[in-house]
Design a protein around this motif. Sequence first.
Motif, PDB file in Angstrom:
ATOM      1  N   LYS A 175      24.824  38.957  41.010  1.00 11.92           N
ATOM      2  CA  LYS A 175      26.046  38.268  41.415  1.00 11.92           C
ATOM      3  C   LYS A 175      26.184  36.929  40.671  1.00 11.92           C
ATOM      4  N   ALA A 176      25.101  36.131  40.736  1.00  7.90           N
ATOM      5  CA  ALA A 176      25.151  34.822  40.082  1.00  7.90           C
ATOM      6  C   ALA A 176      25.384  34.988  38.581  1.00  7.90           C
ATOM      7  N   ALA A 177      24.678  35.955  37.967  1.00  8.94           N
ATOM      8  CA  ALA A 177      24.804  36.159  36.524  1.00  8.94           C
ATOM      9  C   ALA A 177      26.228  36.583  36.175  1.00  8.94           C
ATOM     10  N   ALA A 178      26.804  37.491  36.987  1.00  9.85           N
ATOM     11  CA  ALA A 178      28.136  38.012  36.671  1.00  9.85           C
ATOM     12  C   ALA A 178      29.191  36.912  36.776  1.00  9.85           C
ATOM     13  N   VAL A 179      29.139  36.128  37.859  1.00 14.54           N
ATOM     14  CA  VAL A 179      30.135  35.070  38.027  1.00 14.54           C
ATOM     15  C   VAL A 179      29.994  34.033  36.916  1.00 14.54           C
ATOM     16  N   ALA A 180      28.731  33.652  36.633  1.00 10.90           N
ATOM     17  CA  ALA A 180      28.506  32.662  35.575  1.00 10.90           C
ATOM     18  C   ALA A 180      29.005  33.191  34.237  1.00 10.90           C
ATOM     19  N   MET A 181      28.800  34.473  34.015  1.00 15.06           N
ATOM     20  CA  MET A 181      29.204  35.102  32.769  1.00 15.06           C
ATOM     21  C   MET A 181      30.728  35.045  32.597  1.00 15.06           C
ATOM     22  N   VAL A 182      31.450  35.460  33.654  1.00 17.02           N
ATOM     23  CA  VAL A 182      32.914  35.484  33.583  1.00 17.02           C
ATOM     24  C   VAL A 182      33.449  34.068  33.338  1.00 17.02           C
ATOM     25  N   LEU A 183      32.925  33.101  34.124  1.00 19.67           N
ATOM     26  CA  LEU A 183      33.365  31.716  33.956  1.00 19.67           C
ATOM     27  C   LEU A 183      33.066  31.221  32.541  1.00 19.67           C
ATOM     28  N   SER A 184      31.862  31.559  32.042  1.00 16.79           N
ATOM     29  CA  SER A 184      31.482  31.078  30.707  1.00 16.79           C
ATOM     30  C   SER A 184      32.396  31.652  29.634  1.00 16.79           C
ATOM     31  N   ILE A 185      32.755  32.932  29.782  1.00 20.40           N
ATOM     32  CA  ILE A 185      33.613  33.545  28.765  1.00 20.40           C
ATOM     33  C   ILE A 185      34.997  32.892  28.779  1.00 20.40           C
TER      34      ILE A 185
ATOM     35  N   LEU B  31      35.913  29.842  30.000  1.00 21.13           N
ATOM     36  CA  LEU B  31      35.865  28.462  29.524  1.00 21.13           C
ATOM     37  C   LEU B  31      35.482  28.401  28.044  1.00 21.13           C
ATOM     38  N   GLY B  32      34.571  29.303  27.643  1.00 22.81           N
ATOM     39  CA  GLY B  32      34.160  29.333  26.240  1.00 22.81           C
ATOM     40  C   GLY B  32      35.339  29.631  25.333  1.00 22.81           C
ATOM     41  N   THR B  33      36.203  30.573  25.785  1.00 22.14           N
ATOM     42  CA  THR B  33      37.387  30.905  24.991  1.00 22.14           C
ATOM     43  C   THR B  33      38.305  29.704  24.883  1.00 22.14           C
ATOM     44  N   VAL B  34      38.481  29.001  26.015  1.00 23.46           N
ATOM     45  CA  VAL B  34      39.345  27.820  25.998  1.00 23.46           C
ATOM     46  C   VAL B  34      38.814  26.794  24.997  1.00 23.46           C
ATOM     47  N   ILE B  35      37.500  26.543  25.061  1.00 26.23           N
ATOM     48  CA  ILE B  35      36.913  25.551  24.153  1.00 26.23           C
ATOM     49  C   ILE B  35      37.062  26.005  22.699  1.00 26.23           C
ATOM     50  N   ALA B  36      36.802  27.293  22.463  1.00 24.14           N
ATOM     51  CA  ALA B  36      36.889  27.800  21.089  1.00 24.14           C
ATOM     52  C   ALA B  36      38.297  27.656  20.549  1.00 24.14           C
ATOM     53  N   VAL B  37      39.288  28.061  21.367  1.00 23.96           N
ATOM     54  CA  VAL B  37      40.676  27.983  20.922  1.00 23.96           C
ATOM     55  C   VAL B  37      41.071  26.537  20.678  1.00 23.96           C
ATOM     56  N   ALA B  38      40.650  25.658  21.618  1.00 21.39           N
ATOM     57  CA  ALA B  38      40.969  24.240  21.449  1.00 21.39           C
ATOM     58  C   ALA B  38      40.371  23.708  20.156  1.00 21.39           C
ATOM     59  N   ARG B  39      39.122  24.110  19.897  1.00 20.97           N
ATOM     60  CA  ARG B  39      38.453  23.604  18.710  1.00 20.97           C
ATOM     61  C   ARG B  39      39.104  24.119  17.436  1.00 20.97           C
ATOM     62  N   LEU B  40      39.620  25.350  17.523  1.00 25.10           N
ATOM     63  CA  LEU B  40      40.248  25.925  16.335  1.00 25.10           C
ATOM     64  C   LEU B  40      41.635  25.363  16.090  1.00 25.10           C
ATOM     65  N   SER B  41      42.322  24.954  17.176  1.00 25.45           N
ATOM     66  CA  SER B  41      43.717  24.558  16.964  1.00 25.45           C
ATOM     67  C   SER B  41      43.921  23.049  16.933  1.00 25.45           C
TER      68      SER B  41
END
Lengths: 216, 303
Positions: free
Chosen positions: B79-89, B91-101
């Motif tokens: 449970k902890a791994a799955a929730v952390a995983m979804v959140l990380s993906i 937020l990670g996408t947001v950071i990546a997109v922000a960094r790229l744009s």
Amino acid sequence: MSPVLDNLDLYVDGFLTSLRIIVYSLIGCLLLGLIIAACRVSPVPPLRAFGTFWVTTFRNTPLTVVLVFCAFGLPELGINRSFFFFGVLGLILYTSAFVAEAIRAGINSVPAGQAEAARSLGLGFSLTLRDVVLPQALRTVVPPLGSVLIAMFKNSAVVGAFGVGGDLWSTGQILTSARGYETLPVFIGVAIGYLLITLPAGALLQVIERKVAIAR
Amino acid sequence: MSEPSVLYDAQGPRARRRTLIGTVVALLLLAGLVFLAVRRLVDRGQFTMEKWGPLIDPDNEAFDAVWRLLREGVVNTLKAAAVAMVLSIVLGTVIAVARLSLGRVARIPLIGLVELFRGLPVVVLVYFGVRVIDDVGIDLSGWPGGQVFWGLVFGLTAYNMVVFAEVIRAGVASLPRGQREGALATGLTDGQTMRIVLLPQAFRVMLPAIISQLVVVLKDTSLVTFVANYDELLSQGDTIQRNLDNPIQTYFVVALIYIAINYTLGRLAQYIQKRQARSGRVSRPAAATAAKAAGPAQVGGGA
């Protein structure tokens, strides 16, 4: 930030103990990883199987489980050492699997034609290895091996949390639980301590990478 | 030799004889080691049913309780791994997109964030998530799962979101330039290009790396034992061995469970990667980047 400044000597001691854990583990995991990697690429099937078993086991087990095995399992077998010994041992066993994989991947990344050409020129096994394969493998190994080692530096905190005592993490624990400081400033201090290790290490790795990089 | 290696030629009669001798010697050596270990274990009474019974004998009175604890532990870990995983993906996408744009200057704080979280031990981040958040008065106990669960999730997320940001950024960068140019030429805006054209492809390329990182997250959930009480797999094992006084046996079973889950995930990642490389739906340079990102991503984690 006064809890950090007031106890700067404790932090410095903790930092040095953390560095000690890291240096012992570094030497240990590089040696052991090299041996395991040699097993994995050896022409002898049982050694290959042993190498695969080792890597699969330690890569898929949490470091914490390896540590509890060392610290609670080994005494059951009559092996009694300090927690420091068990902690470093656990970190070495765990990291060796990743080191071995990085080295093996590096060796396998050298095109077979390179060794074939070397052999057809008449170079023997050791010359082929020393003059042709390893110099090329080394360059591919540097980036992944570097990130494995930096991960290991960070994992020294887990060894500390496990109860080695006296390292950066334990310093934070003592200051918050025994002396009743606030957790936020104390652990910002701990975090800075680790950043002082990982950030320069990362920068050094980049410099080395740029030095050895080849366009293939 | 089962696989061709750069180190050796096909073996001739002499080399084959040498390999045979090596095989025998190695087998003897390994058998000797196993023998020594087993004898030590027997001497110390580690193979008795008293120690193993609760774990493997369904008739044992503790069997049901032990496995209920372990099952709960696995569920809580996942449970902890799955929730952390979804959140990380996310937020990670947001950071990546922000960094790229973002522009060159606006990017700097983001790079700082990435370097900061990547440079810290995960166990320290989990401590911040669980203890510091609590101490500064942020109350999460009303959330489903409770304070410690979310603290653990946030700690894991802080580390893994920046890892994902890097993975996704590499994924987008690995796509052929024509993808972006084509999308812009058909009149899509920058945002649409990213959302409709680039990100879906980047995710596909990076799927193996993402699954490998899941292994890291799963392993890192066990770090919470050092910080607070959360009944994940390792803590449950700890409870069991303190009651039954059989640390070797219990931790052996716990380790096997971790290995079974993580090994399966690792194989899945490999399988997807091979299939992508074969099917050619992911361009070759992109697949190579994915492989590269998958390597360090898998080892770059914490415990």
